[in-house]
Every structure is written in structure tokens, then in C-alpha cells.
Design a protein around this motif. Structure first.
Motif, short mmCIF file in Angstrom:
data_model
loop_
_atom_site.label_atom_id
_atom_site.label_comp_id
_atom_site.label_asym_id
_atom_site.label_seq_id
_atom_site.Cartn_x
_atom_site.Cartn_y
_atom_site.Cartn_z
N LEU A 158 0.82 -1.20 0.00
CA LEU A 158 0.00 0.00 0.00
C LEU A 158 0.86 1.25 0.00
CD1 LEU A 158 -3.24 -0.64 2.03
CD2 LEU A 158 -2.63 -1.10 -0.33
N GLY A 159 2.15 1.13 0.37
CA GLY A 159 3.04 2.28 0.24
C GLY A 159 3.35 2.53 -1.23
N LYS A 160 3.49 1.43 -1.98
CA LYS A 160 3.88 1.54 -3.38
C LYS A 160 2.69 1.86 -4.28
CE LYS A 160 6.85 -1.16 -6.46
NZ LYS A 160 7.60 -2.42 -6.56
N TYR A 161 1.55 1.23 -3.97
CA TYR A 161 0.37 1.40 -4.81
C TYR A 161 -0.72 2.09 -3.98
CZ TYR A 161 2.89 -2.28 -7.21
OH TYR A 161 3.86 -3.02 -7.82
N PRO A 162 -0.95 3.38 -4.20
CA PRO A 162 -1.94 4.09 -3.39
C PRO A 162 -3.34 3.51 -3.59
CG PRO A 162 -0.63 5.60 -4.73
CD PRO A 162 -0.30 4.24 -5.19
N MET A 163 -3.98 3.21 -2.47
CA MET A 163 -5.32 2.62 -2.54
C MET A 163 -6.24 3.42 -1.64
SD MET A 163 -4.88 -0.45 -4.19
CE MET A 163 -5.64 -1.90 -3.55
N VAL A 164 -7.54 3.31 -1.88
CA VAL A 164 -8.53 4.02 -1.09
C VAL A 164 -9.31 2.98 -0.28
CG1 VAL A 164 -10.56 5.50 -1.17
CG2 VAL A 164 -8.70 5.83 -2.81
N LEU A 165 -9.45 3.26 1.02
CA LEU A 165 -10.21 2.36 1.88
C LEU A 165 -11.70 2.54 1.58
CD1 LEU A 165 -9.84 0.37 4.30
CD2 LEU A 165 -10.26 2.30 5.79
N VAL A 166 -12.38 1.44 1.28
CA VAL A 166 -13.80 1.53 0.93
C VAL A 166 -14.61 1.84 2.18
CG1 VAL A 166 -15.76 0.21 0.08
CG2 VAL A 166 -13.54 -0.03 -1.01
N ASP A 167 -15.48 2.82 2.07
CA ASP A 167 -16.33 3.22 3.20
C ASP A 167 -17.44 2.18 3.37
OD1 ASP A 167 -17.80 4.36 5.12
OD2 ASP A 167 -18.43 6.12 3.96
N MET A 168 -17.42 1.52 4.54
CA MET A 168 -18.41 0.47 4.77
C MET A 168 -19.41 0.90 5.83
SD MET A 168 -15.69 -2.61 4.59
CE MET A 168 -16.93 -3.79 4.98
N GLY A 169 -19.41 2.16 6.17
CA GLY A 169 -20.43 2.67 7.09
C GLY A 169 -20.06 2.49 8.55
N GLY A 170 -18.81 2.67 8.91
CA GLY A 170 -18.45 2.74 10.32
C GLY A 170 -18.23 1.39 10.97
N TYR A 171 -17.58 1.45 12.16
CA TYR A 171 -17.22 0.25 12.88
C TYR A 171 -18.19 0.03 14.03
CZ TYR A 171 -14.73 -2.37 16.51
OH TYR A 171 -14.40 -3.25 17.50
N ASP A 172 -18.69 -1.16 14.13
CA ASP A 172 -19.59 -1.50 15.22
C ASP A 172 -19.01 -2.69 15.96
OD1 ASP A 172 -22.38 -1.20 16.45
OD2 ASP A 172 -22.25 -3.35 15.98
N ALA A 173 -18.61 -2.49 17.21
CA ALA A 173 -17.85 -3.50 17.95
C ALA A 173 -18.59 -4.83 18.02
CB ALA A 173 -17.53 -2.98 19.35
N GLU A 174 -19.88 -4.75 18.35
CA GLU A 174 -20.64 -5.98 18.54
C GLU A 174 -20.75 -6.79 17.24
OE1 GLU A 174 -25.00 -6.73 20.25
OE2 GLU A 174 -23.89 -5.14 21.26
N THR A 175 -21.06 -6.06 16.16
CA THR A 175 -21.19 -6.74 14.86
C THR A 175 -19.86 -7.37 14.46
OG1 THR A 175 -22.64 -4.90 14.31
CG2 THR A 175 -22.07 -6.42 12.53
N HIS A 176 -18.76 -6.61 14.66
CA HIS A 176 -17.47 -7.13 14.24
C HIS A 176 -17.08 -8.37 15.04
CE1 HIS A 176 -13.55 -7.07 12.38
NE2 HIS A 176 -13.04 -7.34 13.57
N THR A 177 -17.38 -8.36 16.34
CA THR A 177 -17.07 -9.52 17.16
C THR A 177 -17.80 -10.74 16.65
OG1 THR A 177 -17.02 -7.97 18.99
CG2 THR A 177 -16.86 -10.30 19.55
N CYS A 178 -19.09 -10.54 16.30
CA CYS A 178 -19.86 -11.65 15.77
C CYS A 178 -19.29 -12.09 14.42
CB CYS A 178 -21.32 -11.23 15.61
SG CYS A 178 -22.38 -12.54 14.95
N ASN A 179 -18.94 -11.11 13.56
CA ASN A 179 -18.39 -11.44 12.25
C ASN A 179 -17.10 -12.25 12.36
OD1 ASN A 179 -20.36 -10.13 10.85
ND2 ASN A 179 -19.18 -8.26 10.50
N SER A 180 -16.37 -12.05 13.46
CA SER A 180 -15.06 -12.70 13.59
C SER A 180 -15.16 -14.16 13.97
CB SER A 180 -14.22 -11.99 14.66
OG SER A 180 -14.16 -10.63 14.38
#
Lengths: 320, 343
Positions: free
Chosen positions: A206-228
Motif C-alpha cells: 500500500l506504500g507503493k500502490y496508493p489505494m482508497v479504503l472503501v467506506d463500509m459505514g463505520g465500525y460497530d464493535a458488537e457486529t465485528h465480534t460476531c463477524n469474527s
């Protein structure tokens, strides 16, 4: 390398015999990506020159290093461990085989889904998940997924249960290894083709090839824990949290060399500092070792604070 | 200051060296000399006049990393024309792999397993081996590994049949021309020793990473070697007196090849086929690194997550497949061996 090693042995042997007794042989991981190589080179320099250690670097990656610690108790120091993608880390810490020292990248790494800069420049709507789903042709109709066994694979697969990329005309391609994932980005850049997939920063890619982080609508701790977790009942869409990037030592090393462990607990970088070094390396086509030298010669006050008084004394020539 | 300064000073190249000198990044040894702890011991040695060492003395000489960067640029420059030639040429491999994977995984188990057992029986006519094959596939089914095992099996089958189809003619050509043999032997050595990733990563620049031919090429390049070598060897080992007798009977070259040399070389060629199958199985895990489905994926998952059980079971599965394929191919090939029939 030989020369440095020789010089160090001489330095340890003649110049400061007192230190040679204090610090013996130290093994430290040298992970196979750019920022980790810089961290290892800096740590090696400080340990050798400041503390008179005999440092051996062990080329490895997060899972191999953890396996090695679990089975043999070496290498002594593990740095730049991306623990999100390595569930074995928590077990080893819980068992007491590893002692967590610090977050070596204090801001944490950035994980997520990325698209190349030129795609967003041409079509700004490709920077959001909704925009991509509305028009999959923007990203070439393909999602480059993590290899099997990576933590992000579980998260991506769970989120895809909600998103249903295939139903939206995006083919999900499961990579076999990090190498092909990285090469896919490089190949897309070489042809200026669209690309859409998982990656993380700070990395050489990512240093060599500039990329844009896709906006996925924010981080939600509970959802991410379940997703993991593989048996998540109600997955949702959540951005990735900042990834913990740790330095850890084995319990035997902590007892044997508490002073070195104290040093390694101080060695941390903000993302700005690390990205600065990586960008400079990219501009100058420099090796990780030269990147380390660049950091050491430009941030003297910063790393002076990491050292013990004795070590500061030994490196005084550089610190003036 | 640098060891080889004198070389450029004496030859009057100093001006050329410094003409467009760009300050190169400070190296670790320069930093170490600033620390002042190393007594200058490194200065006494005479370093090898490598590009990097000479660069220290003369900025106009490129560093080694410029050479590697040049190789990369060269590859990227010829990439498009390479792609134009290689992409259509290798496309059938992708179709075959896709087709085989689809055929094996889409068919229901109660078709695939009996079919495999029936094929085993037809080709080997040995009761023991047939029972063993049945047991192995039922075992895969019981531990839920049937699908991945069939994926691995279909990849192996496509790659080994292509290897044999290409390798036997190459071996025959090699056996007839000493010059071709001299050219081919180093190439075969290289194919067996060159780490697969060295050519696989550049291949991703040529083909899409989603193409199955990526791992197909990796497997074939590695597995084709024994069949070529042993075909060549087998034909060359045919008794000179027999060839002489064939010539005396007025046989044409083609008759000699098909009627005498190949039948007599068959035991060696069959050993080559067997080795080719084993070699392609050995590549299963590497192939999974470039996204091949099958047992290799499970081995990799086991390694990555320290799930030793997953890795060991999948690894044992690969061994079982190897034993099945080894026994079947040996028994089947034995039946077509004319030297065996006469006994």
C-alpha cells in the motif's frame, strides 16, 4: 551484514566487556514485510550498539513465529505480530508462554477493503460499498478475498452472507496465499485495471500502490465480534477496527534479559512515523536497513528516550 | 574513504563518477562508524569489488538493487507481448481443469465413488486394490473430506495426463538426438530445482490470478520431468543388437520405434508415469498457495491457525491418495507391459 556482525562482535568483545556479560545471544523475528523489517533493523541496532547483545534475526511470519514459540520457546522477541489474523497468539499469552510488551504500531494497523486510487479518481462512487454494489463493473466484478485460515477470511465471509456479492454480480475469489493477493494488486496496477479486495496498512504494497479504503459505514464493535467467529448467528456489516500490532517476548527471555524486554516495550511507532519511513524508502529505492538508518538519524530524541541510561551513554556519539 | 576510491582516481574516471552523483541513502555501516564503537575494524578488510562496494567509491556505477529493478522493468516491458502469446496457448489448460473440477464435484457421491471403484477394477483387475480404493474413498466420505479429495484427484488427473501426453513425445525426440538431449537436460534440472514461486508470481502478471492454469502450469512443469527423463533413458537402453536385428529385417524408423523401441522401453516409461503422478501430488500444497482447491487448502489452514489436527488429517489424506494412485497406476501399467505377459 557480515561486516556489521563482525564489527559488533568486536565492539562487544573489546570495547565493552561489561555489556557482553549482561546481554548474551538474542533472537528476534524478521517478518517478511517492509515495516516489520524496519522495526527489526532498528531494534537490532539498538540492542547491539546500546546493550552489547549478539542479535540473530530469524526470517519468519506471524503463524510460523507463533508455532515456533509454542513448540520450542524461540525466537526470544517477536515483533510486528498482527494478532488479529493469528488466534494462536491469545492462547500463547494465556498460557504464559508469551508476554505482551506493547503495541509496536501505536495507532494500530488499518485493515479493510480497498480499491486503487485511479479507480476512485475516475469514479468517486467506487469509494463506498453501496456505490460498488450498485455498479460492480467499476471494480471489475471481482472481490479478492483473504486466504483460508486468515482471521479476515471469516469476517469477510460472514459479511458476504449479508451483502451477497455473487447475487450483485461480484465474483468472490479466494486467494491461496498473501503472496498472490499482493501480486494481484501489483498486476492490476501494472495494467491500470480495477481491483477490489482485502488488504492492510502500513505495508510496502500500500506504500507503493496508493489505494482508497472503501467506506463500509463505520465500525460497530458488537457486529465485528460476531463477524469474527465462524458460527456467527447474525452477521452484519461493519468496518474493521484498527488492528493490534504487538511486540511480545517469551517468558524465559523476560526473566533472562529484563533490560532488553524493557527496551522493546518502548519501541513503538505512530503510523505517521512508519509511513514516513516507508515512503522515503519507496522514493529512494532503499532497503529496510537503510530505512532504519534513516529513522535513527532523523529521530534521535525519540529513540533516546527508549534507552536505559547505560545504553544512552554508549550511543552518546550519535545522540549529540 | 571508500576502499576502491584509488581505482577511479588513478584511471581518471573521477569526473565521470561525480558528474551526476546523487547522494545515496546512508548505509548501516556508515551509521555504525558514527557510533564510534567499532574501532574501525571493518576498514582493514578488502571487500569484494561488488557493484555496491564500487558504488561507494563511484556514484555513477549502479548498485545491485538497480540491476534487480532493471530486471523487473524489463519483464514489465515485455509483459504485454508475452501475454499475447502465452495466454491463448495455455487457455485449454484452464478449461480442462475447470471441467474436471466441475465434473468431479457436481456429480453426486453415489455416482462418483462407484465409478471410481469400477474404473479401478477395469484397469487393474486386482481384487485387493479395488477393495482398498473403495475403503479409502468411503473413509474420505465418512470424515467429510470427499469433496476436497476429489478436487485434488481431478487436478492431479488433468495434470498428469497432460504431462504424459507432452512428456513422452519430448522424451522420444530426446532419445533420437544427442544435441536435443544436451539442450534439454539442463532445462529439466532447472525445472526440478527452480522454486515454483519464482515463476508463479510473474505468471500472475500475465494471466488473471483467478485462472486455474496458474497452478496447472506449476504442477505440470514440475511433474513432467521424470516422464521425459525415463522415456529418453528407456529408449536409449534398448539393446543395440535388437535394433540391429530390426534393421536387418528392413524395418523403417517408425516401425522400429513403435514395434521395438517403445515396447522394450515400456517398463521405464511406466516408472516415469508413476513418478509423474507422485510428483504432481507433491505439488498439491504449493498449488494451493496459488488458489488450487483441495486437500492442500486444509493443510495450509492447519499450518496458519496451528490447528495441527486439521493439517495432519489433510496431510494423511494426501498420503492415502498417493498410495491409491501409486498402486492403481502400477497395477494398470503392469497389465499393458508386454514383457510381463510372456512370462
Amino acid at each position: 551484514m557480515k561486516k556489521i556482525l563482525l564489527a559488533t562482535v568486536c565492539a562487544a568483545g573489546f570495547a565493552a566487556p561489561a555489556f557482553a556479560e549482561d546481554c548474551g545471544e538474542v533472537t528476534i523475528t524478521q517478518m517478511d514485510w517492509a515495516s516489520a523489517n524496519v522495526v527489526t533493523s532498528i531494534a537490532k541496532f539498538l540492542m547491539e550498539q546500546g546493550y552489547g547483545c549478539d542479535v540473530t534475526t530469524v526470517p519468519s511470519s506471524t503463524p510460523t513465529a507463533l508455532t515456533s514459540v509454542a513448540e520450542t520457546g524461540t525466537p526470544d522477541i517477536l515483533t510486528e505480530l498482527w494478532v488479529n489474523t493469528a488466534p494462536a497468539y491469545d492462547e500463547l499469552v494465556a498460557e504464559g508462554k508469551l508476554i505482551e510488551l506493547t503495541d509496536v504500531l501505536s495507532d494500530g494497523g488499518i485493515e479493510g477493503w480497498w480499491v486503487p486510487q485511479y479507480v476512485v479518481d475516475a469514479n468517486p462512487e467506487a469509494a463506498t460499498l453501496a456505490g460498488i454494489l450498485a455498479n460492480p463493473a467499476l471494480v471489475g466484478g471481482r472481490f479478492d478475498n483473504c486466504p483460508d485460515g486468515w482471521g479476515c477470511r471469516t469476517v469477510n465471509d460472514n459479511m458476504n452472507r449479508v451483502i451477497d456479492m455473487e447475487g450483485n454480480g461480484i465474483e468472490v475469489f479466494d486467494h491461496g496465499s498473501g503472496e498472490t493477493l499482493a501480486t494481484a494488486i501489483a498486476a492490476a496496477y501494472a495494467d491500470q485495471e480495477p481491483w477490489f479486495g482485502f488488504y492492510w496498512a502500513p505495508t510496502a504494497i500500500l506504500g507503493k500502490y496508493p489505494m482508497v479504503l472503501v467506506d463500509m459505514g463505520g465500525y460497530d464493535a458488537e457486529t465485528h465480534t460476531c463477524n469474527s467467529s465462524t458460527d456467527c448467528a447474525e452477521p452484519g456489516i461493519s468496518a474493521y477496527p484498527s488492528a493490534a500490532v504487538k511486540t511480545a517476548v517469551t517468558n524465559t527471555f523476560q526473566e533472562r534479559e529484563p533490560e532488553i524486554a524493557a527496551l522493546m516495550a518502548n519501541v513503538t511507532f505512530t503510523n505517521d512515523q512508519m509511513n514516513g519511513v516507508l515512503a522515503w524508502m519507496e522514493d529512494n529505492n532503499a532497503s529496510a536497513e537503510e530505512g532504519a538508518v534513516y529513522f535513527l538519524s532523523n529521530n534521535r530524541e525519540l529513540w533516546a528516550d527508549w534507552l536505559s541510561d547505560d545504553a544512552r551513554e554508549k550511543l552518546s556519539a550519535l545522540l549529540q | 574513504m571508500a576502499t576502491y576510491d584509488f581505482l577511479f582516481d588513478k584511471t581518471g574516471l573521477r569526473d565521470w563518477c561525480d558528474a551526476d552523483a546523487v547522494a545515496s541513502p546512508m548505509s548501516m555501516s556508515q551509521l555504525l562508524s558514527q557510533v564510534g564503537n567499532d574501532d574501525g575494524t571493518s576498514g582493514n578488510t578488502l571487500p569484494f569489488p561488488s557493484l555496491d562496494t564500487l558504488h561507494e567509491a563511484c556514484a555513477a556505477i549502479p548498485q545491485t538493487r538497480d540491476v534487480t529493478a532493471g530486471v523487473e522493468d524489463g519483464f514489465l516491458a515485455i509483459k504485454d507481448s508475452l501475454k499475447f502469446v502465452l495466454d491463448p496457448l495455455t487457455q485449454p489448460l484452464s478449461w480442462m481443469l475447470d471441467g474436471a473440477l466441475y465434473a468431479f464435484t457436481a456429480a453426486p457421491w453415489w455416482v462418483v465413488i462407484p465409478l471410481l471403484i469400477w474404473v479401478t477394477w477395469l484397469s487393474t483387475k486386482k481384487r485387493g486394490i479395488t477393495v482398498f480404493v473403495a475403503a479409502v474413498f468411503l473413509f474420505f466420505g465418512v470424515i467429510d473430506h470427499l469433496e476436497v479429495a476429489l478436487q485434488t484427484l481431478s487436478i492431479i488427473m488433468v495434470c498428469t495426463s497432460l504431462s504424459v501426453l507432452l512428456g513422452v513425445p519430448i522424451g522420444i525426440l530426446m532419445s533420437r538426438s544427442d544435441r536435443l538431449q544436451r539442450v534439454m537436460l539442463p532445462i529439466l534440472d532447472m525445472l526440478q530445482t527452480l522454486p515454483s514461486f519464482v515463476y508463479l508470481i510473474p505468471l500472475i502478471f500475465l494471466f488473471s490470478v483467478t485462472e486455474p492454469k496458474l497452478y496447472g502450469i506449476a504442477i505440470i512443469l514440475y511433474a513432467i520431468v521424470p516422464i521425459i527423463r525415463l522415456t529418453d533413458l528407456g529408449i536409449r537402453l534398448v539393446d543395440k543388437d535388437v535394433i540391429e536385428a530390426a534393421t536387418a529385417f528392413g524395418m523403417t524408423d517408425r516401425q522400429k520405434l513403435l514395434g521395438v523401441q517403445i515396447p522394450l522401453a515400456l517398463p521405464n516409461i511406466m516408472a516415469g508415469v508413476n513418478q509423474t503422478i507422485m510428483m504432481s501430488l507433491a505439488m498439491v500444497v504449493i498449488a494451493s498457495l496459488v488458489s488450487a482447491p483441495g486437500l492442500g487448502v486444509l493443510v495450509l489452514r492447519g499450518i496458519r491457525n496451528l490447528e495441527l489436527g486439521v493439517g495432519l488429517v489433510a496431510g494423511f489424506g494426501i498420503v492415502l491418495l498417493a498410495v491409491v494412485l501409486d498402486r492403481c497406476s502400477k497395477a494398470a501399467l503392469q497389465r499393458v507391459d508386454p514383457t510381463n505377459k510372456s512370462r
